[in-house]
Scaffold this motif. Structure first.
Motif, PDB file in Angstrom:
ATOM      1  N   GLN A 131      36.969   3.731 -17.136  1.00 32.25           N
ATOM      2  CA  GLN A 131      37.640   4.102 -15.887  1.00 32.25           C
ATOM      3  C   GLN A 131      37.307   3.187 -14.705  1.00 32.25           C
ATOM      4  OE1 GLN A 131      39.868   6.824 -15.062  1.00 32.25           O
ATOM      5  NE2 GLN A 131      40.177   6.571 -17.241  1.00 32.25           N
ATOM      6  N   GLY A 132      36.445   2.177 -14.904  1.00 39.05           N
ATOM      7  CA  GLY A 132      36.025   1.346 -13.766  1.00 39.05           C
ATOM      8  C   GLY A 132      37.210   0.742 -13.039  1.00 39.05           C
ATOM      9  N   MET A 133      38.108   0.132 -13.788  1.00 41.46           N
ATOM     10  CA  MET A 133      39.258  -0.517 -13.164  1.00 41.46           C
ATOM     11  C   MET A 133      40.242   0.531 -12.632  1.00 41.46           C
ATOM     12  SD  MET A 133      41.609  -3.472 -14.774  1.00 41.46           S
ATOM     13  CE  MET A 133      42.369  -2.358 -15.927  1.00 41.46           C
ATOM     14  N   ASN A 134      40.408   1.620 -13.404  1.00 40.00           N
ATOM     15  CA  ASN A 134      41.306   2.681 -12.938  1.00 40.00           C
ATOM     16  C   ASN A 134      40.821   3.272 -11.625  1.00 40.00           C
ATOM     17  OD1 ASN A 134      43.206   2.672 -15.042  1.00 40.00           O
ATOM     18  ND2 ASN A 134      41.761   3.705 -16.375  1.00 40.00           N
ATOM     19  N   ALA A 135      39.507   3.480 -11.530  1.00 39.38           N
ATOM     20  CA  ALA A 135      38.946   4.035 -10.290  1.00 39.38           C
ATOM     21  C   ALA A 135      39.233   3.071  -9.135  1.00 39.38           C
ATOM     22  CB  ALA A 135      37.443   4.254 -10.445  1.00 39.38           C
ATOM     23  N   SER A 136      39.205   1.769  -9.422  1.00 42.35           N
ATOM     24  CA  SER A 136      39.457   0.775  -8.372  1.00 42.35           C
ATOM     25  C   SER A 136      40.933   0.803  -7.960  1.00 42.35           C
ATOM     26  CB  SER A 136      39.070  -0.619  -8.866  1.00 42.35           C
ATOM     27  OG  SER A 136      37.766  -0.589  -9.405  1.00 42.35           O
ATOM     28  N   PHE A 137      41.824   0.987  -8.933  1.00 42.67           N
ATOM     29  CA  PHE A 137      43.254   1.118  -8.591  1.00 42.67           C
ATOM     30  C   PHE A 137      43.488   2.375  -7.739  1.00 42.67           C
ATOM     31  CE2 PHE A 137      44.577  -1.355 -12.628  1.00 42.67           C
ATOM     32  CZ  PHE A 137      44.615  -2.543 -11.914  1.00 42.67           C
ATOM     33  N   GLN A 138      42.747   3.452  -8.062  1.00 48.62           N
ATOM     34  CA  GLN A 138      42.877   4.683  -7.266  1.00 48.62           C
ATOM     35  C   GLN A 138      42.472   4.423  -5.823  1.00 48.62           C
ATOM     36  OE1 GLN A 138      40.857   8.188  -8.626  1.00 48.62           O
ATOM     37  NE2 GLN A 138      41.790   8.087 -10.650  1.00 48.62           N
ATOM     38  N   ASP A 139      41.418   3.590  -5.624  1.00 54.89           N
ATOM     39  CA  ASP A 139      41.000   3.241  -4.256  1.00 54.89           C
ATOM     40  C   ASP A 139      42.189   2.635  -3.508  1.00 54.89           C
ATOM     41  OD1 ASP A 139      38.468   3.880  -5.106  1.00 54.89           O
ATOM     42  OD2 ASP A 139      37.694   1.833  -5.088  1.00 54.89           O
ATOM     43  N   CYS A 140      42.889   1.700  -4.182  1.00 57.13           N
ATOM     44  CA  CYS A 140      44.002   1.001  -3.516  1.00 57.13           C
ATOM     45  C   CYS A 140      45.097   1.996  -3.147  1.00 57.13           C
ATOM     46  CB  CYS A 140      44.599  -0.076  -4.436  1.00 57.13           C
ATOM     47  SG  CYS A 140      43.390  -1.300  -4.912  1.00 57.13           S
ATOM     48  N   SER A 141      45.359   2.924  -4.083  1.00 49.07           N
ATOM     49  CA  SER A 141      46.436   3.865  -3.845  1.00 49.07           C
ATOM     50  C   SER A 141      46.098   4.804  -2.673  1.00 49.07           C
ATOM     51  CB  SER A 141      46.695   4.588  -5.179  1.00 49.07           C
ATOM     52  OG  SER A 141      47.080   5.864  -5.001  1.00 49.07           O
ATOM     53  N   LEU A 142      44.830   5.282  -2.623  1.00 43.50           N
ATOM     54  CA  LEU A 142      44.441   6.166  -1.513  1.00 43.50           C
ATOM     55  C   LEU A 142      44.441   5.386  -0.189  1.00 43.50           C
ATOM     56  CD1 LEU A 142      43.370   8.841  -0.377  1.00 43.50           C
ATOM     57  CD2 LEU A 142      41.067   8.072  -0.927  1.00 43.50           C
ATOM     58  N   LEU A 143      43.930   4.152  -0.224  1.00 46.19           N
ATOM     59  CA  LEU A 143      43.884   3.360   1.011  1.00 46.19           C
ATOM     60  C   LEU A 143      45.295   3.169   1.567  1.00 46.19           C
ATOM     61  CD1 LEU A 143      42.178   1.761   3.023  1.00 46.19           C
ATOM     62  CD2 LEU A 143      42.404  -0.244   1.539  1.00 46.19           C
ATOM     63  N   ARG A 144      46.211   2.886   0.681  1.00 43.67           N
ATOM     64  CA  ARG A 144      47.614   2.683   1.076  1.00 43.67           C
ATOM     65  C   ARG A 144      48.160   3.941   1.781  1.00 43.67           C
ATOM     66  NH1 ARG A 144      52.859   0.164   0.582  1.00 43.67           N
ATOM     67  NH2 ARG A 144      53.572   1.457   2.281  1.00 43.67           N
ATOM     68  N   LYS A 145      47.858   5.097   1.196  1.00 43.71           N
ATOM     69  CA  LYS A 145      48.336   6.372   1.790  1.00 43.71           C
ATOM     70  C   LYS A 145      47.728   6.569   3.179  1.00 43.71           C
ATOM     71  CE  LYS A 145      49.154   9.037  -2.346  1.00 43.71           C
ATOM     72  NZ  LYS A 145      48.323   9.553  -3.403  1.00 43.71           N
ATOM     73  N   LEU A 146      46.419   6.265   3.305  1.00 42.18           N
ATOM     74  CA  LEU A 146      45.750   6.496   4.591  1.00 42.18           C
ATOM     75  C   LEU A 146      46.228   5.501   5.658  1.00 42.18           C
ATOM     76  CD1 LEU A 146      42.106   7.318   3.394  1.00 42.18           C
ATOM     77  CD2 LEU A 146      43.866   8.904   4.198  1.00 42.18           C
ATOM     78  N   ILE A 147      46.553   4.281   5.231  1.00 41.41           N
ATOM     79  CA  ILE A 147      47.082   3.296   6.197  1.00 41.41           C
ATOM     80  C   ILE A 147      48.403   3.825   6.758  1.00 41.41           C
ATOM     81  CG2 ILE A 147      48.079   0.973   6.436  1.00 41.41           C
ATOM     82  CD1 ILE A 147      45.968   0.005   4.382  1.00 41.41           C
ATOM     83  N   ASP A 148      49.248   4.362   5.873  1.00 44.36           N
ATOM     84  CA  ASP A 148      50.533   4.921   6.329  1.00 44.36           C
ATOM     85  C   ASP A 148      50.297   6.111   7.254  1.00 44.36           C
ATOM     86  OD1 ASP A 148      51.943   3.093   4.955  1.00 44.36           O
ATOM     87  OD2 ASP A 148      52.477   4.393   3.265  1.00 44.36           O
TER      88      ASP A 148
END
Ligand SMILES: Cc1cc2nc3c(=O)[nH]c(=O)nc-3n(C[C@H](O)[C@H](O)[C@H](O)COP(=O)(O)OP(=O)(O)OC[C@H]3O[C@@H](n4cnc5c(N)ncnc54)[C@H](O)[C@@H]3O)c2cc1C
Length: 265
Positions: A131-148
């Motif tokens: 899950q290391g890479m998946n967890a990192s992709f999740q970071d990107c997805s959450l960051l994107r939501k918070l930026i919006d």
């Protein structure tokens, strides 16, 4: 940073004599040996990458298995079937590096509005849940939501990111360590096997109400911290059921419904 005290070495199974995969490719192959394990994952070119997870120190460890004859002895004693598929094992073992494994527990993941850690820099985990890479992709997805959501207010975006998400990083880190014990040791234990069988039965009967922890992590988008809490509750239910029933086939839909407290209508 918490080192695991076990490291890893990558080795290879080349294609078989017929040019095909030397083993079933649609599977994760594990040779669990209690204190250590070997796993093999297929590649597109019909080879398998084979990883030996092994103690860094101790009587049987990277410290003691250092010469060609030690390598052959280890594989002859512990993995005789794998040895037949590894013509270059001595050479690879002696020349490939020992990978280090460990977990980064960090909190918070940001400094004011200036910097935010993502991916392994924030939450490097041991690789046993994949899950290391998946967890990192999740970071990107959450960051994107918070930026919006906060239209570029970095101080708020970063602090909310840490507030919501650090607990998820810590949860997958703990689950990944637990999964190492499960893969290298528990998969051989009859009680563990019984538990897994019951979990699958419950998921098949009540897919909306019961999802085994492995499935929640691998096949759903449930936050890791929620997975961890749900997993602990589910484990207690399973243990209570296995205490009462010796034979899993005696456990019917009504009993499961009762243990899961699903209302009957
Ligand atoms: C054996 C093993 C098996 C794994 N299996 C899986 C799996 O099955 N599934 C899964 O999801 N994940 C898996 N992972 C984890 C996955 O590889 C990592 O979680 C993922 O690569 C993290 O991505 P990242 O971008 O955060 O970090 P990295 O991939 O480490 O990227 C960081 C980059 O920064 C560069 N860098 C470092 N310092 C500097 C510097 N000072 N200046 C410039 N550049 C720098 C590095 O060279 C690197 O390219 C596995 C890891 C291991 C070790």
């Amino acid at each position: 940073y918490e080192p695991l005290e076990h490291g890893y070495k990558e080795l290879t199974f080349p294609p078989g004599r017929d040019g095909n995969f030397p083993m079933e490719p649609n599977a994760l192959h594990i040779w669990p040996r209690g204190q250590f394990m070997l796993i093999a994952l297929p590649n597109l070119n019909k080879t398998f990458t084979c990883t030996l997870f092994f103690p860094m120190e101790g009587p049987l460890s990277f410290k003691t298995v250092v010469e060609s004859e030690d390598v052959i002895k280890l594989f002859e004693n512990q993995f005789p079937d794998a040895l037949g598929m590894m013509p270059g094992v001595e050479e690879e073992y002696l020349s490939n590096p020992i990978g280090k494994l460990g977990t980064v527990f960090c909190d918070p993941w940001h400094v004011g509005s200036q910097a935010l850690l993502l991916g392994d820099a924030a939450h490097a985990v041991v690789p046993f849940f994949g899950q290391g890479m998946n967890a990192s992709f999740q970071d990107c997805s959450l960051l994107r939501k918070l930026i919006d959501k906060h239209s570029g207010d970095w101080a708020v975006i970063f602090s909310e990111f840490s507030r919501i998400h650090v607990k998820n990083g810590h949860s997958i880190a703990k689950m990944a360590i637990e999964n190492y014990l499960e893969m290298r040791d528990h998969v051989n234990d009859p009680t563990y096997r019984k538990r897994r069988k019951l979990e699958l039965k419950m998921e098949r009967m009540f897919p909306g109400e019961f999802i085994p922890r492995y499935s929640m992590v691998s096949f759903h988008q449930i936050p890791y911290s929620e997975v961890y809490t749900r997993g602990e509750k589910q484990l207690k239910i399973i243990e209570a059921m296995l205490e009462k029933f010796d034979d899993i086939s005696e456990i019917d839909e009504i009993a499961i419904q009762d243990y899961l407290q699903i209302p009957t209508d």
